[in-house]
Design an enzyme around this catalytic site. Structure first.
Site, PDB file in Angstrom:
ATOM      1  N   GLY A  11       0.807  -1.219   0.000  1.00 32.39           N
ATOM      2  CA  GLY A  11       0.000   0.000   0.000  1.00 32.39           C
ATOM      3  C   GLY A  11       0.835   1.260   0.000  1.00 32.39           C
ATOM      4  N   GLY A  12       1.954   1.244  -0.718  1.00 29.55           N
ATOM      5  CA  GLY A  12       2.690   2.487  -0.956  1.00 29.55           C
ATOM      6  C   GLY A  12       2.083   3.178  -2.169  1.00 29.55           C
ATOM      7  N   LEU A  13       2.819   4.118  -2.741  1.00 32.20           N
ATOM      8  CA  LEU A  13       2.254   4.891  -3.851  1.00 32.20           C
ATOM      9  C   LEU A  13       1.813   4.005  -5.007  1.00 32.20           C
ATOM     10  CD1 LEU A  13       4.630   7.987  -3.979  1.00 32.20           C
ATOM     11  CD2 LEU A  13       2.230   7.943  -3.299  1.00 32.20           C
ATOM     12  N   ALA A  14       2.649   3.040  -5.411  1.00 26.43           N
ATOM     13  CA  ALA A  14       2.309   2.218  -6.573  1.00 26.43           C
ATOM     14  C   ALA A  14       1.093   1.345  -6.280  1.00 26.43           C
ATOM     15  CB  ALA A  14       3.504   1.351  -6.972  1.00 26.43           C
ATOM     16  N   GLY A  15       1.064   0.722  -5.122  1.00 22.98           N
ATOM     17  CA  GLY A  15      -0.042  -0.176  -4.783  1.00 22.98           C
ATOM     18  C   GLY A  15      -1.364   0.574  -4.661  1.00 22.98           C
ATOM     19  N   HIS A 236      22.541   6.964  -2.430  1.00 23.06           N
ATOM     20  CA  HIS A 236      22.203   8.394  -2.377  1.00 23.06           C
ATOM     21  C   HIS A 236      23.386   9.155  -1.787  1.00 23.06           C
ATOM     22  CE1 HIS A 236      20.117  12.110  -1.485  1.00 23.06           C
ATOM     23  NE2 HIS A 236      19.044  11.668  -2.107  1.00 23.06           N
ATOM     24  N   SER A 250      17.489  14.924   1.898  1.00 23.38           N
ATOM     25  CA  SER A 250      16.978  15.015   0.527  1.00 23.38           C
ATOM     26  C   SER A 250      17.889  15.787  -0.421  1.00 23.38           C
ATOM     27  CB  SER A 250      15.618  15.700   0.571  1.00 23.38           C
ATOM     28  OG  SER A 250      15.189  16.016  -0.719  1.00 23.38           O
ATOM     29  N   ARG A 297      22.864  11.239  -8.885  1.00 23.67           N
ATOM     30  CA  ARG A 297      23.258  10.632  -7.621  1.00 23.67           C
ATOM     31  C   ARG A 297      24.469   9.720  -7.726  1.00 23.67           C
ATOM     32  NH1 ARG A 297      17.095   9.634  -5.416  1.00 23.67           N
ATOM     33  NH2 ARG A 297      16.782  11.817  -4.897  1.00 23.67           N
ATOM     34  N   GLU A 402       8.812   0.528  -7.142  1.00 20.19           N
ATOM     35  CA  GLU A 402      10.220   0.161  -6.977  1.00 20.19           C
ATOM     36  C   GLU A 402      10.421  -1.338  -7.179  1.00 20.19           C
ATOM     37  OE1 GLU A 402      12.167   1.764  -3.481  1.00 20.19           O
ATOM     38  OE2 GLU A 402      14.008   0.647  -3.882  1.00 20.19           O
TER      39      GLU A 402
END
Lengths: 644, 251
Positions: A11-15, A236, A250, A297, A402
Site C-alpha cells: 500500500g505504498g504509492l504504486a499499490g 544516495h 533530501s 546521484r 520500486e
C-alpha cells in the site's frame, strides 16, 4: 463467470495508485499490506515529484524530461516506458493536486517547482520537504473512500508469502499470512499485483524503512519469475550517518542551493564556520561546473567517496562531508525544506540552519526489480490497454513501483521515483482489468485443492521455521549480512571482493539453517516471518552480488574502476553523435576526430555492444542464473554521459 | 571502570487479554542511540538484566525518521515517537509503555484502527470525478498552502489521543486528529463542496462537543500541528451549521 477480483500487495504509492485505477473500472480489489498503508515507506520520499509542467517558462518539455531520464540512467532504461512516463508527468502532478496534495505555490497560486539532480530545469513539484508523505496520504484517502464505497477491501497486518499458481502456471491467488493471529490462508484473485517496494534492508542500514526487505519480489523469483538488473543499487549521496538507519537528507537541500564541501587542508579541525571560503573545497562545483551540486546521484556519491577515501579530506578525518545551507535565511529554509531540517536537528541535535550538515552516501533505491513486460506503440509510447504492461514472467502476476526494474536504468534521477510509482500504478490499471476479463476461468471457479496445496506448503515451511532451535540469532545474522554488503557491494566494486562476498553469502545460507526461532508464541509473533524474510534477503543479496560480479563494465551506479572507459577530459557527447551519424550514413571519416576520441568512441561502442543489456536472474539449482536481454533504445541514441 | 550502559524498563504484555509485567534490559552504550536502536540491540540478544533469555520485545516501527507515525509509545511518562527519542536526552532507566488509550496487541504494539475508522466518518478525502486527465487543479494562495501543509502532516500516530483526558478506551470521542483533518479538507477550494457532510459527524455524540479544552493535544503533537486552532475553527463551522440546520428545518 463468477465474480472476479484483483489482489494488490503493498500500500505504498504504486499499490494505492493501482488499487484506485483498477477499482475505478468496477473491478473489486483486495489490498493486502504488512502494516497500515498510511505508514508505507513512500512517506520517506522528501524532495518532490518530477513532471515537465514548465511553470517557470524555461522551455522544459516531456521530451527533455525523457532525455534527462534515459541519460541519467546511462541508457539502460527501456525507452518507450521512460517516454510514456515522462509524457504522463504533468498529468500525474495535476491529478495529485486535484486529490488535495498541499504542493508549494507560486505567488500567482500556481504549483511551484524546484531543481533536482541530473537536469537543468525546475521540474520538481514539492510539498515542503515531505512530498512522499503528502502524496501517499492523498492516495490513502482515496482508497479509504473506495473502501467505504465497498469496491476495495483492505487486509492490513497481513503478509504476502507467495503466488498461487494453477496447473498451467497461471497466478490465481496469493498465500497470505495474518501477522496477528499467525494463520496462513489463501486468497483467490484473478491477478495479483506486487507493489512491495525495494530491498534496502538487504544492506542492513540504508535510507529504507523497516519493512523494505524485498521479500515479496524475491519470493516471486524463487517461484520462477525473472529478476532484472539486480546489481543496480542507488547509493544516495547525502544521508545522516547512524547505527540503526542512515536517514536520508533530501537532494532538495541541494536543489534549493545547498553546497557540498570539505576543508581543503586534510585534518583541518576548525569549526566549519571558521573556515574561510577560499579554504573550502566545493568539489562538486569545481569538478562539474555545469551541474555543480546537482549532478546525478551516482556521480555525487562517487565524488564524495573519492574525496573522503582516496583524498583523505573527509570532515574530521572521518567519512563525512559538509552539506551547507547556512547562506539562506531561516524563514526561506523553513518554508521550503522544513521537514528535512527538522529531521536533521532532531536526530543530531545540531541546527542545520546555523551549521553545515555532516552527510555521507547511503543505500537508497533499487533500480532493479522483478522483470516486467510492456507493449509499445509505433510512436514509442505505451499501449495502456495492453495486459502485457507490468506483467511479470509469471502469467497473472504483475509488479509496479520500486518492485519493477525497467524505468531507471543504471541510475535513477531524483524525484523520478514518486513519478514512476504513481505512473506505473495508474498506467497498468486498464491492462490488468483487460487481462482479468479475458481469463478462461475465474479464480473463484478453480478447484479448492489448488489453494489448499499452496497453503499447506507454506504452513509446513512456517512449522519448520518455528521448530528451528539452532544457535544463531536471526537478527544478528541479518546484521552481518548487511555489513558485508555495505563493505563490498556499494559504490566501488571489485571482482575479487565480489567473488569472496558471494562465498560468504553462501555460508550465510548454511548458517541460516542454524538460526533459533527466538519467539514461539502464536499471537503477534514477527520472528518466524522475519526468519523467512532473512532467507529471501540472502537469496536477493546473491542476485545483487553475482550480477555485479558478472557485469564487467562501469555503468551508472555500477562502478568498477577496472573497466572504466576513461572518457577523455575534452570529449563532448556531440562528437559521438557526429561519429554515429557518419556511421549510419555508411562511412566514417576517421580523420575528422582526434585519435584519442576515436579510440574512446570505439571502446564505448564495443562496451555497449556487450553490456547495454538488462541482466536477468533466474533461480536455478539454488543459485541465480544470469543471462542478458536487449533493451529498447530506439528513441534516443545511447551516448557517453557527461555533466561538467 | 565499568562499561557505560543504557538501562531500559519495558512494560510487556503477551496478548490482548493477559496481564502486563515489567522487564529490565541493560545494553552497552552507543552514542546517538534512540529508543528504537536500543530495542533493535535488545532484539539481537534478548536477555534481561537478570540474565534471563526472553522473547524479543514487540513494537511497531517503520520509517525511523518520524514521518510514518508507527512507533508511538509512552516514554518516561510522555507519549511520543520512539525513533526520535534520543537516549542522551532521557533520564535512565528509560521506561517504555504502550499507549493506554488503545487496546494493547502485544508488548508495546497497540491497535489504532479506531483512528482510521474515524477518518472515514469525517470523509477526509477529496470527492473527485475520476483518476483520468481533467487538467490542472484550482489555484491556491501561498498563505492557504502554508496552513494546509501543516495540517496535512498528521501521521495518525495517536499522540493527541493518548494525551487527551476526554479520549478513552471506553468512549467514542473522535479526538483531535480527525477534527483537524476535517478542517484541512473544508479549506480546500474543491474539498469544501462537501463541507457540511464533514460537519455532521462532529455534531453527533462523540463529536467536537466532547472536547474538554484541556489543550494537551497540541502539546503532544510531534509535528506541532495547531490542533487547538483546528478545534476552534471547526467548532465555529459546526455552530454555523447548527444554525443553518435549525433554519432549514423551520423553512
Amino acid at each position: 463467470m463468477s465474480k472476479q477480483r484483483v489482489i494488490v500487495i503493498g500500500g505504498g504509492l504504486a499499490g494505492l495508485a493501482a488499487t484506485m485505477k483498477i477499482a475505478e473500472q468496477g473491478m473489486q480489489v483486495l489490498l493486502v499490506s504488512f502494516l497500515p498503508v498510511k505508514r508505507s515507506h513512500s512517506v520517506c520520499a522528501q524532495g518532490g515529484i518530477n513532471g515537465a509542467v514548465n511553470i517557470k517558462g524555461e522551455g522544459d518539455s516531456p521530451d527533455i524530461h525523457f532525455y534527462d531520464t534515459v541519460k541519467g540512467g546511462d541508457f539502460l532504461g527501456h525507452q518507450p516506458l521512460c517516454k510514456d512516463m515522462c509524457y504522463n508527468g504533468p498529468f500525474v502532478i495535476h491529478l495529485m493536486d486535484r486529490l488535495g496534495v498541499t504542493f508549494n505555490r507560486t505567488p500567482e497560486g500556481n504549483l511551484d517547482f524546484r531543481r533536482f539532480g541530473g537536469t537543468l530545469h525546475h521540474r520538481t513539484a514539492f510539498a515542503g520537504a515531505t512530498t512522499g508523505q503528502q502524496l501517499l496520504y492523498a492516495l490513502d484517502e482515496q482508497v479509504r473512500r473506495l473502501e467505504v464505497e465497498g469496491i476495495v477491501e483492505k487486509m492490513e497486518w497481513h503478509e504476502y508469502l507467495g503466488a498461487i499458481l494453477n496447473d498451467e502456471g497461471r497466478c490465481v491467488g496469493a498465500v497470505i499470512h495474518n501477522l496477528r493471529s499467525g494463520e496462513i490462508v489463501s486468497e483467490r484473485g484473478d491477478a495479483v499485483v506486487l507493489a512491495t517496494g525495494g530491498p534496502g534492508l538487504v544492506y542492513g542500514r540504508s535510507t529504507n524503512s523497516a519493512v523494505c526487505t524485498g521479500t515479496a519480489t524475491t519470493s516471486a523469483y524463487l517461484q520462477g519469475a525473472k529478476y532484472g538488473n539486480g546489481e543496480f543499487i542507488q547509493i544516495h549521496p547525502s544521508a545522516i550517518p547512524g547505527h540503526d538507519k542512515l536517514r536520508l537528507m533530501s537532494e532538495s537541500a541541494r536543489g534549493e542551493g545547498g553546497r557540498v564541501w570539505v576543508p581543503r587542508k586534510p585534518g583541518d579541525n576548525r569549526p566549519p564556520k571558521q573556515i574561510p571560503d577560499n579554504e573550502r573545497y566545493y568539489f562538486l562545483e569545481e569538478r562539474y561546473p555545469l551541474f555543480g551540486n546537482l549532478v546525478p546521484r551516482d556521480v555525487g556519491s562517487r565524488e564524495i567517496y573519492d574525496v573522503c577515501i582516496n583524498g583523505g579530506l573527509g570532515v574530521g578525518g572521518e567519512n563525512k562531508v559538509y552539506l551547507d545551507l547556512t547562506h539562506h535565511s531561516r524563514e526561506h529554509l523553513n518554508r521550503r525544506l522544513g521537514g528535512i531540517l527538522e529531521i536533521y536537528e532532531k536526530f543530531t541535535g545540531v541546527d542545520p540552519r546555523e551549521n553545515p550538515m555532516e552527510i555521507f552516501p547511503a543505500v537508497h533505491y533499487s533500480m532493479g526489480g522483478i522483470w516486467t513486460d510492456y507493449e509499445r506503440t509505433e510512436e514509442g509510447l505505451i499501449n495502456h490497454e495492453s495486459p502485457r504492461n507490468q506483467s511479470t514472467s509469471l502469467t497473472g502476476l504483475y509488479a509496479a513501483g520500486e518492485a519493477d526494474y525497467q524505468y531507471h536504468g543504471a541510475n535513477r534521477l531524483g524525484a523520478n521515483s514518486l513519478l514512476s510509482c504513481i505512473y506505473t500504478g495508474l498506467m497498468m490499471g486498464p491492462g490488468v482489468v483487460n487481462y482479468v476479463k479475458n481469463v478462461d476461468q475465474a479464480a473463484e471457479d478453480i478447484p479448492s485443492s489448488v489453494f489448499e496445496k499452496a497453503v499447506q506448503e507454506k504452513k509446513e515451511r512456517f512449522d519448520q521455521i518455528k521448530a528451528m532451535k539452532g544457535k544463531e540469532n536471526p537478527y544478528a545474522l541479518h546484521h552481518e549480512l548487511g555489513e558485508l554488503m555495505i563493505a563490498n557491494v556499494l559504490i566501488v566494486r571489485e571482482n575479487d571482493k565480489l567473488e569472496k562476498t558471494l562465498d560468504v553469502i553462501n555460508e550465510y545460507e548454511e548458517r541460516w539453517n542454524n538460526v533459533e526461532c527466538v519467539d514461539t508464541q502464536v499471537w503477534t509473533n514477527p520472528v518466524p516471518s522475519y526468519i523467512n524474510q532473512l532467507y529471501n534477503m540472502i537469496q536477493l543479496s546473491k542476485i545483487i552480488t553475482k550480477g555485479a560480479m558478472l557485469r564487467n563494465e562501469f555503468r551508472g551506479a555500477h562502478y568498477k574502476p577496472e573497466f572504466d572507459l576513461n572518457q577523455p577530459k575534452d570529449f563532448k557527447p556531440e562528437t559521438y553523435l557526429e561519429y554515429y551519424e557518419q556511421k549510419q550514413n555508411g562511412k566514417v571519416n576517421e580523420d575528422s576526430f582526434t585519435p584519442e576520441h576515436m579510440e574512446y568512441m570505439k571502446r564505448f561502442e564495443a562496451n555497449n555492444d556487450k553490456w547495454l543489456k538488462s541482466s536477468i536472474a533466474q533461480f536455478k539449482n539454488g543459485q541465480p542464473d544470469i543471462t542478458y536481454e536487449e533493451v529498447d533504445t530506439s528513441l534516443v541514441t545511447p551516448r557517453p554521459r557527461k555533466y561538467d | 571502570m565499568a562499561e557505560k550502559t543504557i538501562t531500559i524498563q519495558i512494560k510487556r504484555q503477551d496478548s490482548r487479554d493477559s496481564s502486563s509485567y515489567w522487564q529490565t534490559f541493560e545494553i552497552p552504550y552507543k552514542p546517538n542511540s534512540n529508543v528504537i536502536s536500543c530495542l533493535m540491540d535488545i532484539r539481537r540478544n534478548p536477555v534481561t538484566k537478570e540474565g534471563k533469555q526472553v522473547p524479543p520485545v514487540i513494537w511497531e516501527c517503520n520509517c525511523l525518521e518520524e514521518v510514518c507515525g508507527a512507533c508511538t509509545m509512552v516514554i518516561n511518562g510522555r507519549v511520543r515517537q520512539s525513533c526520535s527519542a534520543l537516549i542522551d536526552t532521557l533520564a535512565q532507566p528509560v521506561r517504555l509503555q504502550p499507549m493506554s488509550k488503545f487496546p494493547v496487541v502485544r508488548d508495546l504494539a497497540v491497535d489504532r484502527s479506531r483512528m482510521f475508522e474515524n477518518l472515514k466518518k469525517v470523509k477526509a478525502w477529496m470527492q473527485v470525478d475520476g483518476y483520468h486527465d481533467l487538467g490542472p487543479g484550482a489555484k491556491v494562495p501561498e498563505t492557504n498552502q502554508g496552513i494546509a501543509y501543516k495540517l496535512s502532516e498528521c501521521m495518525t500516530c495517536g499522540c493527541c489521543m493518548e494525551a487527551c483526558p476526554q479520549f478513552s478506551l471506553n468512549n467514542n470521542f473522535i479526538g483531535a486528529a480527525p477534527i483537524s483533518q476535517a478542517r484541512l479538507f473544508n479549506m480546500n477550494p474543491v474539498g469544501k463542496f462537501i463541507a457540511e457532510q464533514r460537519l455532521q459527524p462532529l455534531m453527533e455524540a462523540g463529536g467536537i462537543g466532547d472536547c474538554g479544552n484541556a489543550q494537551n493535544c497540541v502539546e503532544a503533537c510531534p509535528k506541532s500541528i495547531p490542533l487547538t486552532e483546528s478545534i476552534a475553527e471547526m467548532s465555529k463551522q459546526v455552530s454555523v451549521q447548527m444554525f443553518k440546520n435549525i433554519f432549514q428545518k423551520r423553512s
